[in-house]
Design a protein around this motif. Structure first.
Motif, PDB file in Angstrom:
ATOM      1  N   UNK A  95      -5.044  28.683  10.078  1.00 31.53           N
ATOM      2  CA  UNK A  95      -5.042  28.235  11.016  1.00 31.53           C
ATOM      3  C   UNK A  95      -5.926  28.687  12.222  1.00 31.53           C
ATOM      4  N   UNK A  96      -7.070  27.365  12.269  1.00 29.69           N
ATOM      5  CA  UNK A  96      -8.047  27.964  13.090  1.00 29.69           C
ATOM      6  C   UNK A  96      -7.673  27.155  14.947  1.00 29.69           C
ATOM      7  N   UNK A  97      -7.938  27.458  15.826  1.00 29.79           N
ATOM      8  CA  UNK A  97      -7.265  26.700  16.859  1.00 29.79           C
ATOM      9  C   UNK A  97      -8.978  25.967  17.638  1.00 29.79           C
ATOM     10  N   UNK A  98      -7.696  24.633  18.256  1.00 27.32           N
ATOM     11  CA  UNK A  98      -9.110  23.697  18.678  1.00 27.32           C
ATOM     12  C   UNK A  98      -9.459  24.406  20.278  1.00 27.32           C
ATOM     13  N   UNK A  99      -8.168  25.053  20.846  1.00 27.17           N
ATOM     14  CA  UNK A  99      -8.513  25.098  22.545  1.00 27.17           C
ATOM     15  C   UNK A  99      -6.970  26.572  22.252  1.00 27.17           C
ATOM     16  N   UNK A 100      -7.183  26.867  23.678  1.00 26.01           N
ATOM     17  CA  UNK A 100      -6.316  27.998  23.527  1.00 26.01           C
ATOM     18  C   UNK A 100      -6.257  28.620  24.955  1.00 26.01           C
ATOM     19  N   UNK A 101      -4.990  29.083  25.396  1.00 30.57           N
ATOM     20  CA  UNK A 101      -4.669  29.416  26.715  1.00 30.57           C
ATOM     21  C   UNK A 101      -4.680  30.767  26.543  1.00 30.57           C
TER      22      UNK A 101
END
Length: 140
Positions: A95-101
């Motif tokens: 997976x590749x994150x489009x955004x993260x927290x």
């Protein structure tokens, strides 16, 4: 000359369970501070499996502890990446994150008007995993 091992790092032992069952020449070692790690071979390649705890500080300290005693050829962070049952990701899917927290800071919520705000993990009902809890946990 044998290549140095690859560190496979996850937040929790459960995230390493599927790798652990495939280890050849498996052994449990105690790292400085009493942190347990598993060593062995996956497909002939030397590896170290380490559950460091949740968050970037725990991951960084876990890598530092291993590096203090063992030269590494690489470090790969593995795990669920925040995906849970119902996320519809097959096991092994990259997976590749489009955004993260930044979960070290808390959990992002939105109020009724849609304005975002942060709540501490504990206030949101998400307990942090301590290094001690990881030492007690068993590999699947």
């Amino acid at each position: 000359m044998t290549a140095p091992p690859i560190l496979l790092l996850a937040a929790t032992p459960r995230e390493l369970g599927d790798l652990d069952v495939h280890l050849d020449q498996a052994d449990t070692v105690q790292l400085p501070g009493g942190l347990p790690a598993r060593t062995g071979r996956l497909r002939g390649r030397r590896v170290v499996l380490l559950a460091s705890g949740i968050g970037k500080a725990a991951a960084a300290s876990g890598v530092a502890v291993v590096r203090a005693t063992t030269p590494l050829s690489a470090c790969i962070n593995v795990g669920i990446a925040g995906a849970y049952v119902g996320a519809f990701l097959p096991v092994g899917q990259a997976v590749a994150a489009a955004s993260e927290f930044d979960l070290d800071a808390g959990v992002l919520y939105r109020d009724a008007s849609g304005t975002p705000y942060m709540r501490a993990l504990e206030a949101a009902g998400l307990a942090r995993t301590t290094a001690r809890e990881n030492r007690v946990a068993q590999y699947a």
